[in-house]
Design a protein around this motif. Structure first.
Motif, PDB file in Angstrom:
ATOM      1  N   ALA A  93       0.828  -1.208   0.000  1.00  9.83           N
ATOM      2  CA  ALA A  93       0.000   0.000   0.000  1.00  9.83           C
ATOM      3  C   ALA A  93       0.864   1.261   0.000  1.00  9.83           C
ATOM      4  N   LEU A  94       1.934   1.272   0.786  1.00 11.91           N
ATOM      5  CA  LEU A  94       2.822   2.438   0.853  1.00 11.91           C
ATOM      6  C   LEU A  94       3.519   2.685  -0.478  1.00 11.91           C
ATOM      7  N   LEU A  95       4.009   1.617  -1.097  1.00 15.59           N
ATOM      8  CA  LEU A  95       4.713   1.764  -2.374  1.00 15.59           C
ATOM      9  C   LEU A  95       3.759   2.214  -3.479  1.00 15.59           C
ATOM     10  N   GLU A  96       2.525   1.727  -3.436  1.00 21.38           N
ATOM     11  CA  GLU A  96       1.544   2.178  -4.424  1.00 21.38           C
ATOM     12  C   GLU A  96       1.240   3.658  -4.243  1.00 21.38           C
ATOM     13  N   ARG A  97       1.095   4.092  -2.987  1.00 26.80           N
ATOM     14  CA  ARG A  97       0.869   5.516  -2.734  1.00 26.80           C
ATOM     15  C   ARG A  97       2.067   6.351  -3.164  1.00 26.80           C
ATOM     16  N   ARG A  98       3.245   5.765  -3.079  1.00 25.53           N
ATOM     17  CA  ARG A  98       4.459   6.478  -3.490  1.00 25.53           C
ATOM     18  C   ARG A  98       4.574   6.564  -5.003  1.00 25.53           C
ATOM     19  N   GLY A  99       3.721   5.808  -5.716  1.00 33.24           N
ATOM     20  CA  GLY A  99       3.721   5.876  -7.173  1.00 33.24           C
ATOM     21  C   GLY A  99       4.753   4.991  -7.827  1.00 33.24           C
ATOM     22  N   VAL A 100       5.091   3.864  -7.208  1.00 32.56           N
ATOM     23  CA  VAL A 100       6.088   2.952  -7.762  1.00 32.56           C
ATOM     24  C   VAL A 100       5.451   2.088  -8.846  1.00 32.56           C
ATOM     25  N   GLY A 101       6.224   1.758  -9.885  1.00 32.14           N
ATOM     26  CA  GLY A 101       5.771   0.815 -10.896  1.00 32.14           C
ATOM     27  C   GLY A 101       4.983   1.453 -12.028  1.00 32.14           C
ATOM     28  N   MET A 102       3.994   0.721 -12.527  1.00 30.01           N
ATOM     29  CA  MET A 102       3.220   1.175 -13.677  1.00 30.01           C
ATOM     30  C   MET A 102       2.508   2.491 -13.390  1.00 30.01           C
ATOM     31  N   ARG A 103       2.131   2.723 -12.147  1.00 30.57           N
ATOM     32  CA  ARG A 103       1.453   3.969 -11.805  1.00 30.57           C
ATOM     33  C   ARG A 103       2.317   5.185 -12.143  1.00 30.57           C
ATOM     34  N   SER A 104       3.621   5.047 -12.007  1.00 28.56           N
ATOM     35  CA  SER A 104       4.495   6.177 -12.330  1.00 28.56           C
ATOM     36  C   SER A 104       4.578   6.389 -13.835  1.00 28.56           C
ATOM     37  N   VAL A 105       4.450   5.328 -14.608  1.00 29.05           N
ATOM     38  CA  VAL A 105       4.559   5.439 -16.065  1.00 29.05           C
ATOM     39  C   VAL A 105       3.353   6.172 -16.638  1.00 29.05           C
TER      40      VAL A 105
END
Length: 337
Positions: free
Chosen positions: A204-216
């Motif tokens: 959940a923390l990493l997703e909120r941080r925008g890691v991975g496909m979300r950053s692309v």
């Protein structure tokens, strides 16, 4: 090196003779997501085989993306695809000028006159009643479907097309590592409840941080420096708590095996869909080939979640000289032009 520093550090130049260094770097990114994996036996060799499969898939995927489109006020008038994405040239300039990542890129690269970047957008269809010409007759209240784009985000930037694609590859490796982490958090057979809680919190923390496909594709919400600092502190605390959790070696080996399964089947987790449509100048979907319409090809990337979502994106080039002045309200600055 800390987790975020290893995930976000600048990309090394890549050559035909540097594949081994690239592999080492990608494995390091996987370990940064879940440092406990380094306790597994022969973790680098085992990860290397699986990550190699993913890199081949990712390189083919990024290599299949079209060349970047020019994204500027002039291109809005000449490029049908850019016109589809933005209602007006001013909307285009405002969307790019809102990107803190783009501003940071230009601040850090003073000699760059343009930035290669990923433009991500929400795409949806709106059903409306409009006007249509059929033969010599004009019909009103005709059911039509309009394609709409909103929430334009620019998150990943590079100095060249090749550099941008390599950075995208990095973020996709991060996404697979995140998928592996989520799989471990859901494993109720081989992990104690406290471990599952810590792993779920980490995802959940990493997703909120925008890691991975979300950053692309810009799917994570905007966060100020204070919010990012709080997230970094929470991620560091989570890392310490996971390190303090005692887990038998055979369990760590099994966790690594689960992560390797994800990297061995990248197409199950990362993919881009193509969609070809014919649109008129008002973005109304047409089934004919009239002169007032044109065919476009859209790319949509899978965003993990429950349920997963799809988000439109495009590689683009944006010129420094169209970036609105910093420190001004973007809408007010646009009206002053």
């Amino acid at each position: 090196m800390g987790l975020l520093a290893s995930l976000l550090r600048p990309m090394r130049a890549r050559s035909a003779h540097d594949e081994n260094a690239r592999m080492v770097e990608m494995i390091d990114r996987v370990i940064a997501m879940n440092p406990r994996l380094r306790l597994a036996r022969h973790y680098r060799q085992r990860l290397g085989k699986a990550v190699s499969v993913s890199l081949t898939y990712i390189d083919n995927l990024t290599g299949s993306l079209p060349a970047p489109n020019e994204a500027n006020a002039s291109a809005w008038s000449t490029d049908p695809l850019i016109r589809v994405f933005f209602a007006t040239p001013d909307d285009l300039v405002k969307a790019f000028s809102r990107s803190e990542e783009l501003r940071t890129y230009f601040a850090d690269n003073s000699s760059s006159t343009e930035a290669y970047a990923t433009l991500g957008m929400t795409m949806f269809e709106r059903h409306v009643l409009g006007v249509a010409v059929e033969g010599s007759e004009v019909r009103h209240d005709v059911s039509q479907t309009t394609l709409c784009f909103s929430d334009h985000r620019v998150r990943v930037c590079g100095r060249s097309d090749a550099e941008l694609r390599e950075e995208i590859a990095r973020r996709l490796v991060d996404q697979l590592a995140l998928e592996g982490l989520a799989r471990l958090a859901a494993d109720r057979r081989n992990l104690v409840a406290k471990g599952r809680e810590l792993l779920a919190a980490r995802v959940a923390l990493l997703e909120r941080r925008g890691v991975g496909m979300r950053s692309v594709v810009g799917d994570s919400p905007d966060a100020g420096s204070d919010e990012l600092a709080r997230l970094d502190i929470q991620i560091a605390e989570n890392t310490r708590n996971l390190a303090a959790l005692r887990v038998p070696t055979e369990i760590v080996d099994l966790q690594l095996e689960r992560v390797c399964e994800v990297f061995s089947t990248p197409a199950d987790h990362i993919y881009v869909e193509k969609r070809r449509l014919r649109l008129d100048l008002m973005n109304v979907i047409r089934n004919d080939d009239s002169q007032a319409s044109r065919e476009i090809e859209l790319h949509l990337a899978r965003i993990p979640g429950d349920p997963p979502r799809m988000r439109a994106f495009r590689l683009v080039r944006f010129p420094r000289d169209e970036l609105l002045p910093a420190g001004l309200h973007v809408d007010a600055a646009t009206r002053a032009i």
